[in-house]
Design an enzyme around this catalytic site. Structure first.
Site, PDB file in Angstrom:
ATOM      1  N   ALA A  74      -9.629   5.106   4.500  1.00 50.19           N
ATOM      2  CA  ALA A  74      -9.619   6.312   5.487  1.00 50.19           C
ATOM      3  C   ALA A  74     -11.036   7.016   5.456  1.00 50.19           C
ATOM      4  CB  ALA A  74      -8.500   7.419   4.996  1.00 50.19           C
ATOM      5  N   GLY A  75     -11.280   7.540   6.701  1.00 51.98           N
ATOM      6  CA  GLY A  75     -12.483   8.457   6.815  1.00 51.98           C
ATOM      7  C   GLY A  75     -13.874   7.720   7.388  1.00 51.98           C
ATOM      8  N   LYS A  78       0.763  -1.055  -0.084  1.00 50.15           N
ATOM      9  CA  LYS A  78      -0.157  -0.004   0.094  1.00 50.15           C
ATOM     10  C   LYS A  78       0.811   1.200  -0.074  1.00 50.15           C
ATOM     11  CE  LYS A  78      -2.766   2.834   3.026  1.00 50.15           C
ATOM     12  NZ  LYS A  78      -3.692   3.024   4.069  1.00 50.15           N
ATOM     13  N   ASN A 102      -9.136   1.683   9.966  1.00 49.29           N
ATOM     14  CA  ASN A 102      -8.447   1.260  11.097  1.00 49.29           C
ATOM     15  C   ASN A 102      -9.051   2.132  12.294  1.00 49.29           C
ATOM     16  OD1 ASN A 102      -4.609   0.899  11.911  1.00 49.29           O
ATOM     17  ND2 ASN A 102      -6.539   1.171  13.231  1.00 49.29           N
ATOM     18  N   THR A 103      -9.132   3.084  12.535  1.00 52.11           N
ATOM     19  CA  THR A 103      -9.301   4.019  13.759  1.00 52.11           C
ATOM     20  C   THR A 103     -10.807   3.901  14.060  1.00 52.11           C
ATOM     21  OG1 THR A 103      -7.996   5.695  12.625  1.00 52.11           O
ATOM     22  CG2 THR A 103      -9.565   6.214  14.765  1.00 52.11           C
ATOM     23  N   GLY A 151      -8.171   8.812   9.951  1.00 50.49           N
ATOM     24  CA  GLY A 151      -8.371   9.034  11.512  1.00 50.49           C
ATOM     25  C   GLY A 151      -9.531  10.092  11.958  1.00 50.49           C
TER      26      GLY A 151
END
Lengths: 66, 256
Positions: B186-187, B99, B208-209, B160
């Site tokens: 993301a997001g 990635k 992830n977050t 994040g």
């Protein structure tokens, strides 16, 4: 000879190979990679690659990340 | 029904890819990965800790034989840094699928698309299979695909941030024009964001977050698994058209 490993100055007895350095640091060569002066050292060459005074070594592994 | 996500020849049953950062422990991370049904996880490349060798190792909790590791270039702000990191990742892991993310500044972590495209071209020349984190700009997405990237991974919103899919119109444009998988990266903040991404026709979601910083990460991982499946099935099923006024579901005929 003085070698910088992951940003830390360290002193070792010459001669020393990459494999010898990993032994001295008690690091298993499992899933790590070694860079010597910005060049990758393939695992197959760990036992043959001699280190020299002033070498800059990076030893990395996978950690958690997004 | 078999509905496989194929990236650079690798076949995945799960369209949910999860990160391995920010968890309280690797043990919690492993449980979340299990609950998410993830088959691919992103990992970072960092210096081995020379002083504290008893620190737990990621590989002891998330077995690289079980999970496909996707090394990232998080924290890289130039093409050169990213390429150096991924060369090390390839040596450490022995695989070419990576990635790529080249960031512009610490405050937004917004991808620097000029550097990203330059890095992608160099990496592809070196034989890497590049899944690329990018802005939601359809023009750059096309350039990245033309350069040979194996997956286009536009941001839903900032890394994040948990703000969800800020520009669904652009995400859909990217989906429509791409012939490689499009994965929102993301997001995502909660399950409906993941479902929205999939309903837009994305091939997968990377997060992830949203899981790691939920109050109960393992329960959220399970929620995300279901959201991705629900969104995917809704996309495949084809939603009803939107209407401005009511349309009764019960027959008018025979009304007493």
């Amino acid at each position: 000879m003085d070698i910088t490993v992951n940003g830390e100055e360290k002193r070792f007895e010459a001669p020393l190979t990459v494999a010898g350095l990993l032994d001295a640091l008690e690091l298993a060569p499992r899933k790590i990679a070694v860079e010597r002066n910005l060049e990758i050292v393939p695992k197959s060459l760990f036992t043959q690659t001699a280190l020299a005074d002033g070498d800059r070594i990076e030893i990395v592994q996978f950690v958690g990340g997004g | 029904m078999s509905d496989i996500l194929e990236v650079a020849g690798r076949k995945l049953n799960s369209r949910l890819i999860i990160g391995t950062g920010k968890y309280e422990t690797y043990e919690q991370n492993a449980k979340a990965a299990e609950a998410a049904g993830a088959e691919m996880v992103t990992v970072a490349v960092r210096r081995v800790n020379l002083t504290d060798k008893d620190k737990p190792l990621l590989v002891d909790y998330l077995d690289p034989e079980k999970y496909l590791y996707l090394p990232n270039t998080a924290g890289c702000f130039t093409a050169e840094d990213a390429i150096r990191t991924l060369r090390l990742a390839r040596e450490a892991g022995g695989w070419e699928l990576v990635k790529l993310e080249v960031l512009s500044d610490q405050k937004t972590l917004y991808p620097d698309m000029e550097e990203t495209l330059r890095a992608a071209k160099l990496l592809i020349k070196e034989g890497f299979d590049v899944m690329v984190y990018c802005s939601d700009d359809p023009v750059y997405a096309r350039k990245l695909e033309d350069a040979g990237c194996c997956a286009i991974m536009p941001l839903g919103s900032l890394i994040g941030s948990g703000l969800g899919i800020m520009n669904p119109v652009n995400i859909r444009l990217i989906v429509e024009q791409s012939s490689v998988p499009v994965i929102v990266d993301a997001g995502v903040g909660t399950a409906s964001d993941a479902a929205s991404a999939m309903e837009l026709g994305c091939d997968g979601v990377l997060m992830n977050t949203a899981i790691a910083e939920a109050k109960d990460p393992i329960l959220m991982a399970s929620a995300m698994k279901h959201a991705v499946i629900a969104g995917r099935e809704a996309y495949l099923a084809g939603r009803m058209p939107k209407k401005r006024y009511a349309d009764p579901s019960s027959p008018l005929a025979g009304l007493i």
